[in-house]
Design a protein around this motif. Structure first.
Motif, mmCIF file in Angstrom:
data_model
loop_
_atom_site.group_PDB
_atom_site.id
_atom_site.type_symbol
_atom_site.label_atom_id
_atom_site.label_comp_id
_atom_site.label_asym_id
_atom_site.label_seq_id
_atom_site.Cartn_x
_atom_site.Cartn_y
_atom_site.Cartn_z
ATOM 1 N N THR A 161 -13.302 -4.186 -40.566
ATOM 2 C CA THR A 161 -14.605 -3.914 -41.187
ATOM 3 C C THR A 161 -14.483 -3.542 -42.661
ATOM 4 O OG1 THR A 161 -14.539 -1.605 -40.476
ATOM 5 C CG2 THR A 161 -15.616 -3.183 -39.000
ATOM 6 N N GLY A 162 -13.273 -3.299 -43.153
ATOM 7 C CA GLY A 162 -13.073 -3.055 -44.572
ATOM 8 C C GLY A 162 -13.271 -1.627 -45.021
ATOM 9 N N ASP A 163 -13.252 -0.659 -44.092
ATOM 10 C CA ASP A 163 -13.440 0.735 -44.487
ATOM 11 C C ASP A 163 -12.135 1.530 -44.463
ATOM 12 O OD1 ASP A 163 -12.966 0.875 -41.804
ATOM 13 O OD2 ASP A 163 -14.836 1.895 -41.288
ATOM 14 N N SER A 164 -11.013 0.827 -44.346
ATOM 15 C CA SER A 164 -9.664 1.421 -44.354
ATOM 16 C C SER A 164 -9.331 2.207 -43.098
ATOM 17 C CB SER A 164 -9.463 2.329 -45.581
ATOM 18 O OG SER A 164 -9.591 1.580 -46.771
ATOM 19 N N ALA A 165 -10.206 2.203 -42.105
ATOM 20 C CA ALA A 165 -9.921 2.854 -40.824
ATOM 21 C C ALA A 165 -9.648 1.774 -39.784
ATOM 22 C CB ALA A 165 -11.086 3.734 -40.389
ATOM 23 N N THR A 196 -15.976 -6.479 -31.780
ATOM 24 C CA THR A 196 -15.356 -5.540 -32.713
ATOM 25 C C THR A 196 -15.979 -4.177 -32.509
ATOM 26 O OG1 THR A 196 -14.783 -7.142 -34.441
ATOM 27 C CG2 THR A 196 -15.138 -4.882 -35.147
ATOM 28 N N TRP A 197 -15.142 -3.191 -32.197
ATOM 29 C CA TRP A 197 -15.585 -1.798 -32.161
ATOM 30 C C TRP A 197 -15.115 -1.142 -33.458
ATOM 31 C CZ3 TRP A 197 -14.278 -4.056 -27.454
ATOM 32 C CH2 TRP A 197 -15.188 -3.880 -26.398
ATOM 33 N N VAL A 233 -9.397 -18.105 -36.129
ATOM 34 C CA VAL A 233 -9.362 -16.927 -36.989
ATOM 35 C C VAL A 233 -10.797 -16.473 -37.249
ATOM 36 C CG1 VAL A 233 -8.701 -16.016 -39.251
ATOM 37 C CG2 VAL A 233 -7.197 -17.633 -38.057
ATOM 38 N N TYR A 234 -11.033 -15.168 -37.051
ATOM 39 C CA TYR A 234 -12.374 -14.603 -37.194
ATOM 40 C C TYR A 234 -12.373 -13.459 -38.208
ATOM 41 C CZ TYR A 234 -14.232 -17.035 -33.080
ATOM 42 O OH TYR A 234 -14.665 -17.999 -32.187
ATOM 43 N N GLU A 235 -13.540 -13.266 -38.816
ATOM 44 C CA GLU A 235 -13.797 -12.087 -39.628
ATOM 45 C C GLU A 235 -15.173 -11.549 -39.274
ATOM 46 O OE1 GLU A 235 -13.747 -13.124 -43.761
ATOM 47 O OE2 GLU A 235 -15.729 -14.068 -43.705
ATOM 48 N N VAL A 236 -15.446 -10.317 -39.666
ATOM 49 C CA VAL A 236 -16.741 -9.692 -39.387
ATOM 50 C C VAL A 236 -17.688 -9.938 -40.548
ATOM 51 C CG1 VAL A 236 -17.933 -7.477 -39.137
ATOM 52 C CG2 VAL A 236 -15.866 -7.940 -37.818
ATOM 53 N N SER A 237 -18.890 -10.389 -40.216
ATOM 54 C CA SER A 237 -19.950 -10.563 -41.201
ATOM 55 C C SER A 237 -21.242 -10.035 -40.596
ATOM 56 C CB SER A 237 -20.106 -12.036 -41.584
ATOM 57 O OG SER A 237 -21.174 -12.219 -42.504
ATOM 58 N N GLY A 238 -21.670 -8.862 -41.044
ATOM 59 C CA GLY A 238 -22.839 -8.233 -40.449
ATOM 60 C C GLY A 238 -22.551 -7.858 -39.011
ATOM 61 N N ALA A 239 -23.442 -8.276 -38.098
ATOM 62 C CA ALA A 239 -23.265 -7.974 -36.676
ATOM 63 C C ALA A 239 -22.611 -9.121 -35.928
ATOM 64 C CB ALA A 239 -24.612 -7.650 -36.040
ATOM 65 N N ALA A 255 -19.790 -3.141 -33.174
ATOM 66 C CA ALA A 255 -20.250 -3.507 -34.514
ATOM 67 C C ALA A 255 -20.551 -4.989 -34.649
ATOM 68 C CB ALA A 255 -19.199 -3.103 -35.559
ATOM 69 N N ALA A 256 -19.814 -5.850 -33.948
ATOM 70 C CA ALA A 256 -20.007 -7.295 -34.119
ATOM 71 C C ALA A 256 -19.444 -8.023 -32.905
ATOM 72 C CB ALA A 256 -19.320 -7.776 -35.395
ATOM 73 N N VAL A 257 -20.019 -9.206 -32.607
ATOM 74 C CA VAL A 257 -19.562 -9.996 -31.461
ATOM 75 C C VAL A 257 -19.465 -11.472 -31.837
ATOM 76 C CG1 VAL A 257 -20.620 -8.406 -29.804
ATOM 77 C CG2 VAL A 257 -21.891 -10.416 -30.567
ATOM 78 N N ALA A 258 -18.715 -12.204 -31.024
ATOM 79 C CA ALA A 258 -18.651 -13.665 -31.108
ATOM 80 C C ALA A 258 -18.525 -14.202 -29.690
ATOM 81 C CB ALA A 258 -17.467 -14.116 -31.950
ATOM 82 N N GLU A 259 -19.419 -15.086 -29.295
ATOM 83 C CA GLU A 259 -19.373 -15.676 -27.957
ATOM 84 C C GLU A 259 -18.434 -16.876 -27.972
ATOM 85 O OE1 GLU A 259 -23.323 -16.538 -26.698
ATOM 86 O OE2 GLU A 259 -23.947 -14.431 -26.645
ATOM 87 N N LEU A 260 -17.451 -16.842 -27.073
ATOM 88 C CA LEU A 260 -16.479 -17.937 -26.996
ATOM 89 C C LEU A 260 -16.929 -19.036 -26.047
ATOM 90 C CD1 LEU A 260 -13.126 -15.909 -26.930
ATOM 91 C CD2 LEU A 260 -14.323 -16.888 -28.899
ATOM 92 N N GLY A 261 -17.832 -18.721 -25.148
ATOM 93 C CA GLY A 261 -18.338 -19.745 -24.238
ATOM 94 C C GLY A 261 -18.074 -19.433 -22.786
ATOM 95 N N ASP A 262 -18.480 -20.371 -21.918
ATOM 96 C CA ASP A 262 -18.372 -20.215 -20.466
ATOM 97 C C ASP A 262 -16.991 -20.644 -19.987
ATOM 98 O OD1 ASP A 262 -18.847 -20.021 -17.757
ATOM 99 O OD2 ASP A 262 -20.066 -21.849 -17.654
ATOM 100 N N ARG A 263 -16.342 -19.763 -19.218
ATOM 101 C CA ARG A 263 -15.032 -20.039 -18.629
ATOM 102 C C ARG A 263 -14.004 -20.433 -19.697
ATOM 103 N NH1 ARG A 263 -17.781 -23.444 -13.770
ATOM 104 N NH2 ARG A 263 -19.373 -23.540 -15.405
ATOM 105 N N THR A 264 -13.884 -19.548 -20.697
ATOM 106 C CA THR A 264 -12.940 -19.746 -21.806
ATOM 107 C C THR A 264 -12.060 -18.496 -21.932
ATOM 108 O OG1 THR A 264 -14.645 -18.918 -23.306
ATOM 109 C CG2 THR A 264 -14.435 -21.312 -23.106
ATOM 110 N N PRO A 265 -11.149 -18.273 -20.996
ATOM 111 C CA PRO A 265 -10.379 -17.022 -20.967
ATOM 112 C C PRO A 265 -9.530 -16.819 -22.221
ATOM 113 C CG PRO A 265 -9.442 -18.648 -19.476
ATOM 114 C CD PRO A 265 -10.744 -19.205 -19.922
ATOM 115 N N VAL A 266 -9.461 -15.559 -22.641
ATOM 116 C CA VAL A 266 -8.695 -15.190 -23.834
ATOM 117 C C VAL A 266 -7.229 -15.015 -23.461
ATOM 118 C CG1 VAL A 266 -8.400 -13.435 -25.627
ATOM 119 C CG2 VAL A 266 -10.704 -14.124 -24.902
ATOM 120 N N VAL A 267 -6.346 -15.547 -24.298
ATOM 121 C CA VAL A 267 -4.902 -15.443 -24.088
ATOM 122 C C VAL A 267 -4.320 -14.291 -24.897
ATOM 123 C CG1 VAL A 267 -2.682 -16.632 -24.313
ATOM 124 C CG2 VAL A 267 -4.726 -17.913 -23.607
ATOM 125 N N SER A 268 -4.722 -14.175 -26.167
ATOM 126 C CA SER A 268 -4.169 -13.113 -27.011
ATOM 127 C C SER A 268 -5.101 -12.820 -28.176
ATOM 128 C CB SER A 268 -2.785 -13.504 -27.548
ATOM 129 O OG SER A 268 -2.880 -14.611 -28.430
#
Length: 229
Positions: A124-128, A150-151, A209-215, A161-174
């Motif tokens: 989020t760019g606040d150094s925390a 993103t919490w 690769v993702y970044e946070v922009s607003g919510a 703080a922000a979300v991104a939907e990856l889709g239906d039945r798209t399990p995350v590996v890492s």
């Protein structure tokens, strides 16, 4: 009276916590000291062993384990009981909800499960140091919708703080914050499929690769590799 004023000034400047070894705490009462002072000045201006300008302790030192932004880094374990309120998750009707041991179940059959993949870093760019995790959201049918979250670090507490939907039945590996490369970006690897593939199968491993922009968590770029279960 000059001696009494000097003693009083030293008491105010140092305070009870800065008494010299063997010095009585009762010496901080200027009223009694002024009555017993000798009428003949016993100290010259250069005589006092303590001077008001002598530093004692520096209160500005940061506690151990504190991040540059003033808050302790979040941990993946904290997400097990983190809030789901806000941050773009409102569309699932979970206002005011929180995970409990990594799970939340709503009255309408919606089930949210925290996935084991997690990354800690400043996005989020606040150094925390914030936390990025993944949720699997089941709505009662065959769909299993995976969502990045993103919490942000709010004084050591994870707040959506922000979300991104990856889709239906798209399990995350890492999930990972690369040690080298542009700051405030997170890399996610997950399974997905081509546009013409059936929804019930996964045929690709996607690295994005993702970044946070607003919510929102915004995808900057991705690459695909064939995947065979």
């Amino acid at each position: 009276m000059a001696a009494a004023g000097l003693i009083a000034g030293l008491v105010v400047a140092c305070g009870p916590k800065d008494l010299a070894p063997g010095e009585s705490g009762g010496s901080g009462k200027p009223g009694k000291a002024s009555k017993s002072a000798s009428p003949t000045p016993a100290k010259t201006p250069g005589g006092p062993k303590k001077t008001p300008g002598t530093p004692t302790k520096t209160p500005s030192s940061k506690p151990s384990g504190t991040a540059a932004g003033g808050a302790k880094a979040l941990t993946c374990a904290q997400l097990q009981n983190a809030s789901l309120d806000g941050g773009g998750l409102e569309g699932y009707g979970i206002a005011g909800a929180s995970l409990s041991a990594g799970r939340w179940e709503g009255p309408d059959g919606v089930v949210i499960e925290l996935q084991p993949q997690c990354a800690i870093g400043d996005i989020t760019g606040d150094s925390a140091a914030d936390a990025v995790g993944a949720l699997k959201i089941s709505t009662g049918g065959t769909g299993k919708f995976y969502t990045l979250v993103t919490w942000r670090n709010d004084g050591g507490t994870p707040v959506p703080a922000a979300v991104a939907e990856l889709g239906d039945r798209t399990p995350v590996v890492s999930l990972d914050f690369p040690s080298a490369g542009p700051p405030r970006q997170v890399t996610v690897v997950y399974r997905t499929r081509g546009d013409d593939d059936p929804a019930a199968v996964v045929t690709l491993t996607r690295t994005a690769v993702y970044e946070v922009s607003g919510a929102s968590m915004v995808e900057l770029h991705h690459s695909d590799a064939p995947y065979t279960p």
